[in-house]
Design an enzyme around this catalytic site. Structure first.
Site: not given
Ligand code: AMP
Length: 284
Positions: A37-39, A63, A149, A151, A187
């Protein structure tokens, strides 16, 4: 709902070029997949600010440190495409490793200063890897607006600085952290947690709440706020704290007094899983 998916740089460029020619404003959400849901909230932000949204899924090896979880990072491209489409993304760009990195890189993006401490110190090379891939993705997608995000607050600050320093013609939007009802920030790595570790992980958001209520109550001494966060984290079983700090949200240097908006940031390990969280502290 069907969504367009592509694995190639060429097809992605061509699709974006068609939409741009038709006058569309292009939005972009870069991710490493295992969407939650964050993504998906970032897709909402991108849709509100553009007409056509590209979501990328690329588990970026640059990374990850040599001892980190690159190999076991969760991958489920079909589920990701379905979720992205359901939320209104127009194109999912899911390049294979050899498409994004067909040869060893002789050129990299490096940053000094704001990426030195905290995540940069805990994960040497991490931010150079992020910024190098973000640069490549920006060149492929050429978005008008890209959403990141809160986050990953240090990453968002670094991307803002990258765009400023190197004149990328892209607007950076940072969207708030999405949390589960128990306060734990969503996450992809939460999938690694045992039930017990998951319960312990609540201490991260609890420590941030403690910081916020101290500041709301008038506390301005950053060291005292940090001590309160740490006490809460150290009082939880099964947690190995890496940092609990109050920093300048743009520069990621520690502050002494909380006189303007400051960031409380924490990182800790729960078993083999490293999690981060943060909140903005706004003195009245
Ligand atoms: P990642 O797939 O972990 O590289 O995250 C991709 C994007 O999603 C990044 O900009 C993160 O900061 C964002 N993101 C990850 N978790 C969350 C969350 N819980 N709430 C909002 N954005 C998030």
């Amino acid at each position: 709902m069907a969504v367009n998916r592509t694995r190639t740089v060429e097809e992605c460029r061509a699709a974006v070029a068609r939409k741009r020619k038709a006058g569309r404003r292009i939005g972009f959400v870069p991710t490493m997949g295992a969407l939650h849901e964050g993504h998906l909230s970032l897709v909402d932000y991108a849709r509100e600010r553009s007409d056509w949204v590209v979501l990328s899924v690329f588990v970026n090896p640059l990374q990850f440190g040599p001892q980190e979880d690159f190999e076991r990072y969760p991958r489920d491209p079909d589920r990701d495409a379905r979720l992205a489409a359901g939320r209104g993304a127009d194109l999912v760009f899911e390049p294979l490793l050899e498409e994004m990195l067909p040869r060893p890189l002789a050129t990299r993006v490096t940053m000094e200063g704001l990426t030195d401490a905290f995540e940069g110190e805990a994960r040497p090379g991490h931010f150079d890897g992020v910024l190098t891939i973000v640069t490549k993705l920006f060149h492929v997608v050429q978005p008008d607006v890209a959403v990141f995000g809160q986050k990953d607050a240090q990453q968002a600050a670094a991307v803002r600085r990258l765009v400023l320093d190197l004149d990328f013609p892209v607007e950076i939007v940072v969207a708030p952290i999405v949390r589960d009802p128990d306060g734990v920030a969503l996450s992809s790595r939460n999938a690694y947690l045992s039930e017990e570790e998951r319960r312990s992980a609540r201490c991260l958001s609890l420590s941030l709440e403690a910081a916020r209520s101290l500041v709301d109550g008038g506390e301005r001494d950053a060291a005292r706020v940090e001590r309160a966060m740490r006490a809460l984290l150290d009082g939880t079983t099964g947690v190995e704290v890496e940092y609990a700090a109050v920093v300048d949200p743009q520069r990621f240097t520690r502050v002494e007094r909380i006189e303007g908006p400051s960031l409380a940031a924490v990182a800790a390990r729960f078993g083999g899983t490293r999690l981060i969280d943060n909140t903005i502290l706004t003195p009245a």
